[in-house]
Write a protein that holds these residues in place. Structure first.
Motif, PDB file in Angstrom:
ATOM      1  N   ALA A 144       8.465  -1.609  -2.290  1.00 31.04           N
ATOM      2  CA  ALA A 144       9.829  -1.461  -3.183  1.00 31.04           C
ATOM      3  C   ALA A 144      11.015  -2.170  -2.825  1.00 31.04           C
ATOM      4  CB  ALA A 144       9.985   0.040  -3.419  1.00 31.04           C
TER       5      ALA A 144
ATOM      6  N   GLN B  71       1.576   0.571  -8.251  1.00 33.74           N
ATOM      7  CA  GLN B  71       2.551   1.290  -7.887  1.00 33.74           C
ATOM      8  C   GLN B  71       3.113   1.640  -9.339  1.00 33.74           C
ATOM      9  OE1 GLN B  71       2.193   2.946  -5.008  1.00 33.74           O
ATOM     10  NE2 GLN B  71       1.942   1.683  -3.548  1.00 33.74           N
ATOM     11  N   ALA B  72       4.080   2.860  -9.078  1.00 33.95           N
ATOM     12  CA  ALA B  72       4.717   3.271 -10.421  1.00 33.95           C
ATOM     13  C   ALA B  72       6.149   2.543 -10.177  1.00 33.95           C
ATOM     14  CB  ALA B  72       4.914   4.782 -10.057  1.00 33.95           C
ATOM     15  N   ASP B  73       6.576   2.406 -11.513  1.00 36.21           N
ATOM     16  CA  ASP B  73       7.938   1.679 -11.713  1.00 36.21           C
ATOM     17  C   ASP B  73       8.826   2.790 -12.175  1.00 36.21           C
ATOM     18  OD1 ASP B  73      10.027   0.359 -12.730  1.00 36.21           O
ATOM     19  OD2 ASP B  73       8.904  -1.269 -13.396  1.00 36.21           O
TER      20      ASP B  73
ATOM     21  N   LYS C 210      -2.700   4.821 -13.140  1.00 39.32           N
ATOM     22  CA  LYS C 210      -2.078   3.806 -13.768  1.00 39.32           C
ATOM     23  C   LYS C 210      -1.150   4.414 -14.804  1.00 39.32           C
ATOM     24  CE  LYS C 210      -4.346   1.209 -11.159  1.00 39.32           C
ATOM     25  NZ  LYS C 210      -4.838   2.080 -10.496  1.00 39.32           N
TER      26      LYS C 210
ATOM     27  N   PHE D 158       1.108   8.295 -12.367  1.00 34.38           N
ATOM     28  CA  PHE D 158       1.495   7.602 -11.169  1.00 34.38           C
ATOM     29  C   PHE D 158       0.286   7.822  -9.939  1.00 34.38           C
ATOM     30  CE2 PHE D 158       4.190  11.331 -11.142  1.00 34.38           C
ATOM     31  CZ  PHE D 158       3.566  12.045 -10.029  1.00 34.38           C
TER      32      PHE D 158
ATOM     33  N   SER E 152      -2.334  -5.032 -16.843  1.00 36.21           N
ATOM     34  CA  SER E 152      -1.063  -5.172 -15.920  1.00 36.21           C
ATOM     35  C   SER E 152      -0.978  -6.179 -14.866  1.00 36.21           C
ATOM     36  CB  SER E 152      -0.701  -3.769 -15.262  1.00 36.21           C
ATOM     37  OG  SER E 152      -1.691  -3.538 -14.487  1.00 36.21           O
TER      38      SER E 152
ATOM     39  N   SER F 110       3.279  -4.595 -13.154  1.00 34.13           N
ATOM     40  CA  SER F 110       3.623  -3.367 -13.532  1.00 34.13           C
ATOM     41  C   SER F 110       4.637  -2.678 -12.647  1.00 34.13           C
ATOM     42  CB  SER F 110       2.411  -2.528 -13.013  1.00 34.13           C
ATOM     43  OG  SER F 110       1.653  -2.864 -11.777  1.00 34.13           O
ATOM     44  N   THR F 111       5.396  -3.475 -11.746  1.00 31.47           N
ATOM     45  CA  THR F 111       6.640  -2.980 -11.305  1.00 31.47           C
ATOM     46  C   THR F 111       7.599  -3.983 -11.058  1.00 31.47           C
ATOM     47  OG1 THR F 111       5.505  -3.576  -9.052  1.00 31.47           O
ATOM     48  CG2 THR F 111       5.541  -1.187  -9.737  1.00 31.47           C
TER      49      THR F 111
ATOM     50  N   GLU G 134       9.564   7.636  -4.501  1.00 25.77           N
ATOM     51  CA  GLU G 134       8.746   7.126  -3.827  1.00 25.77           C
ATOM     52  C   GLU G 134       7.550   8.034  -3.075  1.00 25.77           C
ATOM     53  OE1 GLU G 134      10.747   3.246  -2.094  1.00 25.77           O
ATOM     54  OE2 GLU G 134       8.627   3.510  -1.182  1.00 25.77           O
TER      55      GLU G 134
ATOM     56  N   THR H 226       5.310   9.151  -6.213  1.00 25.38           N
ATOM     57  CA  THR H 226       4.561   8.445  -6.905  1.00 25.38           C
ATOM     58  C   THR H 226       3.819   7.433  -6.391  1.00 25.38           C
ATOM     59  OG1 THR H 226       6.175   6.673  -7.355  1.00 25.38           O
ATOM     60  CG2 THR H 226       6.312   8.437  -8.710  1.00 25.38           C
ATOM     61  N   SER H 227       4.200   7.212  -4.930  1.00 26.02           N
ATOM     62  CA  SER H 227       3.646   5.911  -4.352  1.00 26.02           C
ATOM     63  C   SER H 227       2.095   6.322  -3.956  1.00 26.02           C
ATOM     64  CB  SER H 227       4.152   5.684  -3.229  1.00 26.02           C
ATOM     65  OG  SER H 227       5.482   4.982  -3.194  1.00 26.02           O
TER      66      SER H 227
END
Lengths: 496, 496
Positions: free
Chosen positions: A125, A135-137, A331, A334, A418, A466-467, B160, B163-164
């Motif tokens: 990140a 990974q989550a945004d 996806k 998360f 993505s 995606s991020t 993080e 969600t990571s």
């Protein structure tokens, strides 16, 4: 003994509110045995002065510590360490004298650590151009409503869902929502006995691999395909056939005779993004019936279909119970959630459920209940919608930037997703490329691990969006193009 | 089209606040396609009247739905279904025509569903006398502080951690706390590379079984002992030696020659509660060294030592890296958490970490971070303290009631715990007894599953006091005694 205020200081290892940090200081001191039963605490005024905080903060922390029996209050005499305060048993932990005499490498056969695995750096990140997948945004996630659902799932009414050992069972609320609302979107009708929750798609594929394969069983996997499958099948001892995919995904005719299980990501092929056309889906289902094989369908990313309507899952065409369908919330919510599911005939689910119970029992109840609320309140659909819109913008920006920079797309699929599957000029090693770009703040995913190791090309890579914010795409793509151009100029000349 | 207020009613399937239920009604109608893009919503006044709620409740629900793009607000014209609202793709789900053509029993070999498993009824909490083991007690658990820690772990700063995808890693905060504060209580010193988080002790034992055993390896287990171990070892194909325990737990001299791995619950033997004396612990460690075996120590319940000081773990005596130590938060926090850990030499942890990654990646980040806060703020110690005090009272009440009723204790250990190991007169089948008591609101745990199946007595049972209020103990014990007396009178006469 009276504990002097100077025994306390707010060191840097603490975080949280001031009140929490004071609580932690006191509790740690008591548990560690530095403060003893019946010791007198500093006055709230004295401690407040020492720590440079308000007196009320100290008083609130003390009150809190009384509630959990670390302190007792003796009216005007002040606060004392409680006689029944938690204590840490003290053992002599002498100087460490561990000299490992067991050869664990030999004893374990290192059967597991050898498996190749996709990895992203833990600090991804902090990179400026993270073209990484999965990974989550933080800028897209609906953090507020997730928190609200989680808080609700922490309520008194959900005490059992939170704390219970479910053994081999799942949260009926979440199962019901999946049956009523998620599966119909894939054209699938199922009953509760045909669904099992899993720790993400990874766990679902692992369970399917264990239940369906063993030495003597032949499994077909896609080339390229999801890298962890190789590790999963290596563990079961199945014989693996790699089947090359084309722009329509896995060609049924290319599946060798004698195969017992076929693993496919038909809806969004991993990593090429190909979507299997309906005619081919029907042909695959027919082949399964004619040749008596079972299909494991990894439907990990169906929600991210924003260019074209999504096709129904293979499972929706299955009339003979030949498809084991794997879904995931990694996806769409998360990945740290670790939540996915399997839909399959009861005979399969029974085995997978027993194996899941043996290995881990069940995904934590709180996670299941929070997801049930998030889904049933419509937050999930709203989130997926928002992500689709953002991904569409990013994909457009990616397409333009890649064309301008002259990057070559090897697979992009037609429905969304993505990521792009990319190919560099022959002779460019994308693992070396990735190392070079890493230093420039760019993260890309080298493609070698997706292929049959016996014949893996080294010039493929994956670029995910995606991020990465839309504003950084062009710049990042430019750096990748420059890196490839450099590598292409410097590549070793092939001996003639 | 204008949607009439009559299209909405608050049916019984909904729960949550009124605002949440209205939100859910609207979102579900849109996703299911009953309400279409640009349809006009009822006025807040009209819907409020229809549902019998206040107008502000409806307005708040509408505002919330606008924020997530289900609705748009057109000033004074009112609210409309958004043109870009989430939609569910519609497929034809014809009448269900599934006729399973695959023989999953044959194909899977039913290798997993055969394993015997401890089970408690899902509705155990509704029984008046639940003498069952291992669930959380709502009257003891520190729900408020757990919730506070969970909410903190849901904050922006912990995005993080929440969600990571950690891949094969763990939350460094929790690892650090375990290293600094939990392990020292067991006399254990370790480094971060020697600790792995697991989905409870079940997952830890499964990982240890997989990593350390396979066909050709011999494993010794305790008789009686933890039932799931049998299933775990059946899966790896290890040869299993059952070793009878005595009042000091596992006798090192009774371990057969040639054993490679020994599984033991030395501190609180499961199910007899025996605590292995220090001299025997040393002898076991010496035997491991002399005979080159590895010990898996299941230290699942050390916190519940309230009668005598707890002894240091076997692991604390280990100078040769021969002990794989398993800890769990299931008994001290709650089992639905699914959180435990392994402490072992790096060579072992490396394999277990790779296997965990392959099967499930990692325990959910939110669970890890919440536990880290709960531990580091001292709530954990306070909770364990409170549980110990309550269990002590219950144990006393149990002891008195059982003596008065003439029940025979087979094992109670000297340090505490949360259960008694009981024996009924010979010839009484405690599985039949349990079925009879079930109808009277009494849950007990028959003992057969704890034993070597080849020679399992049927007259043992376990009575736990971790979830039964002290006030109901005497009555419940009375019912058990009456049940045993009945069974004893009616037991089949053995042929001479």
């Amino acid at each position: 003994m009276a504990i002097p205020p100077e025994a306390f200081f707010l060191h840097g290892n603490l975080n949280g509110t001031l009140q929490q940090r004071i609580r932690q200081l006191v509790a740690e001191g008591i548990v560690a045995g530095r403060f003893r039963a019946c010791d007198k605490m500093p006055s709230s005024r004295g401690l407040a002065a020492q720590l440079g905080v308000s007196r009320i903060t100290v008083t609130l922390a003390y009150t809190d510590l009384v509630a959990s029996d670390y302190l007792t209050s003796k009216g005007r005499s002040g606060y004392f360490v409680s006689a029944s305060a938690p204590l840490q048993p003290e053992f002599e932990v002498g100087p460490r004298a561990l000299a490992v005499q067991v050869d664990y490498a030999q004893r374990t056969g290192q059967r597991f650590s050898g498996a190749e695995m996709l990895r992203r750096p833990a600090d991804w990140a902090s990179f400026r151009y993270p073209f990484i997948y999965g990974q989550a945004d933080a800028s897209l996630f609906d953090h507020q409503n997730w928190r609200q659902c989680a808080v609700r799932a922490l309520g008194k009414r959900d005490f059992e869902a939170l704390t219970s050992d479910y053994y081999d069972r799942d949260d009926p609320l979440l199962i019901e929502y999946i049956l009523r609302n998620i599966l119909p979107r894939r054209g699938i009708e199922a009953t509760g006995a045909e669904v099992l929750l899993t720790m993400g798609a990874q766990n679902a594929l692992w369970l399917a691999g264990q239940v369906l394969t063993r030495p003597g069983v032949r499994a077909a996997v896609e080339n390229p395909g999801y890298p962890s499958l190789r590790g999963i099948l290596a563990q079961t001892g199945a014989a693996v056939d790699w089947v090359d995919v084309d722009e329509g995904g896995l060609p049924p005719d290319a599946i060798p005779a004698g195969v017992n299980v076929v693993f496919t990501s038909a809806s969004h092929h991993c990593p090429t993004n190909a979507t299997m056309p309906m005619a081919r889906r029907r042909a695959l289902i027919e082949a399964a019936s004619a040749r008596d094989f079972v299909i494991v369908e990894d439907d990990y990313e169906f929600e991210m279909s924003f260019l074209k309507a999504v096709s129904p899952a293979l499972k929706s065409l299955d009339r003979e119970g030949r498809v084991v369908h794997v879904g995931s919330f990694s996806k769409s919510i998360f990945p740290g959630l670790r939540l996915g599911y399997i839909v399959a005939p009861e005979g399969f689910i029974r085995e997978a459920r027993a194996l899941r119970a043996l290995t881990l029992r069940h995904p934590p109840g709180h996670i299941q209940r929070t997801a049930a609320y998030f889904l049933s309140l419509g937050h999930y659909d709203a989130l997926v919608n928002r992500m689709k819109q953002a991904f569409k913008r990013r994909r457009l920006a990616m397409g333009e930037a890649m064309e301008a920079a002259g990057l070559q797309v090897a697979g992009q699929g037609g429905v969304g997703g993505s990521s792009f599957w990319m190919v560099a000029p022959e002779g460019v090693d994308t693992e070396a490329l990735a190392r070079g770009l890493h230093a420039q703040g760019v993260l890309i995913e080298p493609g070698r691990v997706f292929f049959d190791p016996a014949r893996a090309p080294r010039n493929y890579y994956r670029l995910a969006y995606s991020t990465i914010p839309v504003g950084r795409i062009a710049e990042g793509v430019g750096l990748i193009a420059a890196g490839i151009a450099r590598a292409d100029r410097c590549k070793p000349v092939r001996p003639v």
